[in-house]
Write a protein that holds these residues in place. Structure first.
Motif, PDB file in Angstrom:
ATOM      1  N   ALA A 119       0.827  -1.202   0.000  1.00 50.57           N
ATOM      2  CA  ALA A 119       0.000   0.000   0.000  1.00 50.57           C
ATOM      3  C   ALA A 119       0.864   1.256   0.000  1.00 50.57           C
ATOM      4  CB  ALA A 119      -0.928  -0.008   1.211  1.00 50.57           C
ATOM      5  N   GLU A 120       1.960   1.247   0.754  1.00 55.95           N
ATOM      6  CA  GLU A 120       2.868   2.396   0.769  1.00 55.95           C
ATOM      7  C   GLU A 120       3.491   2.621  -0.601  1.00 55.95           C
ATOM      8  OE1 GLU A 120       5.785   1.809   3.802  1.00 55.95           O
ATOM      9  OE2 GLU A 120       4.338   2.138   5.423  1.00 55.95           O
ATOM     10  N   TYR A 121       3.880   1.543  -1.266  1.00 53.85           N
ATOM     11  CA  TYR A 121       4.459   1.673  -2.596  1.00 53.85           C
ATOM     12  C   TYR A 121       3.438   2.249  -3.571  1.00 53.85           C
ATOM     13  CZ  TYR A 121       6.465   0.569  -7.113  1.00 53.85           C
ATOM     14  OH  TYR A 121       6.941   0.662  -8.390  1.00 53.85           O
ATOM     15  N   THR A 122       2.216   1.750  -3.496  1.00 56.37           N
ATOM     16  CA  THR A 122       1.160   2.217  -4.404  1.00 56.37           C
ATOM     17  C   THR A 122       0.838   3.682  -4.128  1.00 56.37           C
ATOM     18  OG1 THR A 122       0.266  -0.023  -4.497  1.00 56.37           O
ATOM     19  CG2 THR A 122      -1.178   1.760  -5.219  1.00 56.37           C
ATOM     20  N   ARG A 125       3.530   5.834  -5.543  1.00 58.39           N
ATOM     21  CA  ARG A 125       3.435   5.833  -7.013  1.00 58.39           C
ATOM     22  C   ARG A 125       2.303   6.740  -7.492  1.00 58.39           C
ATOM     23  NH1 ARG A 125       6.171   4.745 -11.617  1.00 58.39           N
ATOM     24  NH2 ARG A 125       4.795   3.880 -13.171  1.00 58.39           N
ATOM     25  N   ILE A 126       1.159   6.678  -6.826  1.00 62.87           N
ATOM     26  CA  ILE A 126       0.026   7.531  -7.201  1.00 62.87           C
ATOM     27  C   ILE A 126       0.376   8.996  -6.970  1.00 62.87           C
ATOM     28  CG2 ILE A 126      -2.327   8.175  -6.536  1.00 62.87           C
ATOM     29  CD1 ILE A 126      -2.845   5.179  -6.078  1.00 62.87           C
ATOM     30  N   LYS A 127       1.038   9.298  -5.860  1.00 65.27           N
ATOM     31  CA  LYS A 127       1.439  10.665  -5.572  1.00 65.27           C
ATOM     32  C   LYS A 127       2.388  11.195  -6.636  1.00 65.27           C
ATOM     33  CE  LYS A 127       3.116  13.507  -1.806  1.00 65.27           C
ATOM     34  NZ  LYS A 127       3.613  13.512  -0.428  1.00 65.27           N
ATOM     35  N   ARG A 132       3.178  14.571 -11.490  1.00 68.25           N
ATOM     36  CA  ARG A 132       3.552  14.651 -12.896  1.00 68.25           C
ATOM     37  C   ARG A 132       2.382  15.198 -13.721  1.00 68.25           C
ATOM     38  NH1 ARG A 132       5.507   9.262 -15.390  1.00 68.25           N
ATOM     39  NH2 ARG A 132       6.934   9.416 -13.643  1.00 68.25           N
ATOM     40  N   ALA A 133       1.152  14.864 -13.356  1.00 67.14           N
ATOM     41  CA  ALA A 133      -0.022  15.341 -14.097  1.00 67.14           C
ATOM     42  C   ALA A 133      -0.253  16.833 -13.879  1.00 67.14           C
ATOM     43  CB  ALA A 133      -1.250  14.540 -13.673  1.00 67.14           C
ATOM     44  N   LYS A 134       0.152  17.363 -12.727  1.00 68.38           N
ATOM     45  CA  LYS A 134      -0.034  18.765 -12.438  1.00 68.38           C
ATOM     46  C   LYS A 134       0.903  19.647 -13.257  1.00 68.38           C
ATOM     47  CE  LYS A 134      -1.724  18.253  -7.752  1.00 68.38           C
ATOM     48  NZ  LYS A 134      -1.430  18.494  -6.326  1.00 68.38           N
ATOM     49  N   LYS A 135       2.015  19.103 -13.706  1.00 71.19           N
ATOM     50  CA  LYS A 135       3.004  19.879 -14.464  1.00 71.19           C
ATOM     51  C   LYS A 135       2.584  20.122 -15.868  1.00 71.19           C
ATOM     52  CE  LYS A 135       6.981  18.512 -11.834  1.00 71.19           C
ATOM     53  NZ  LYS A 135       8.276  17.886 -11.840  1.00 71.19           N
TER      54      LYS A 135
END
Length: 135
Positions: A119-122, A125-127, A132-135
């Protein structure tokens, strides 16, 4: 304490308990500890624990899955010792039963920490993808 430290600690304890139970059960069923089959199984436990501990340190993509499956294997090994113990009411039989129950509980904790590890890895990754989408 970080989750990866908990994974390393719990997996190491579960591996040691599984190895001790395997050695006791081998003796109880008439095998010598110097037998190749006994050392082969003990070596498998050591290798699996080392792999999981190494993956937990480097936080690779599939380390959560490896932690879950290896701790499940250790729990099954402890359950097998619980089911096949001879002379349950003897001192050694009671020791094996107690160690088996403790091993199963520790391995279940390892499974839980493996789920948290994934869950921490996921989450990370989502963060990263959101940034990246905000840029």
């Amino acid at each position: 304490m970080r989750n990866s430290d908990k994974v390393i600690m719990v997996t190491s304890v579960a591996a040691v308990l599984a190895m001790v139970l395997d050695a006791i059960m081998s003796i109880q069923h008439g095998l010598l500890l110097t037998s190749v089959s006994v050392w082969g199984r003990l070596l498998v436990f050591i290798i699996l624990a080392a792999v999981v501990n190494g993956l937990a340190l480097v936080k690779m993509r599939f380390c959560g899955y490896a932690t879950i499956f290896v701790n499940l294997y250790f729990a099954i090994a402890c359950l097998a010792a619980l089911q096949t113990v001879n002379q349950r009411t003897s001192f050694l039989g009671i020791i094996v039963e107690v160690l088996s129950v403790v091993g199963i509980l520790v391995a279940c904790a390892g499974i839980y920490y493996g789920i948290r590890q994934r869950a921490e890895y996921t989450r990370a990754r989502i963060k990263k993808l959101e940034e990246r989408a905000k840029k």
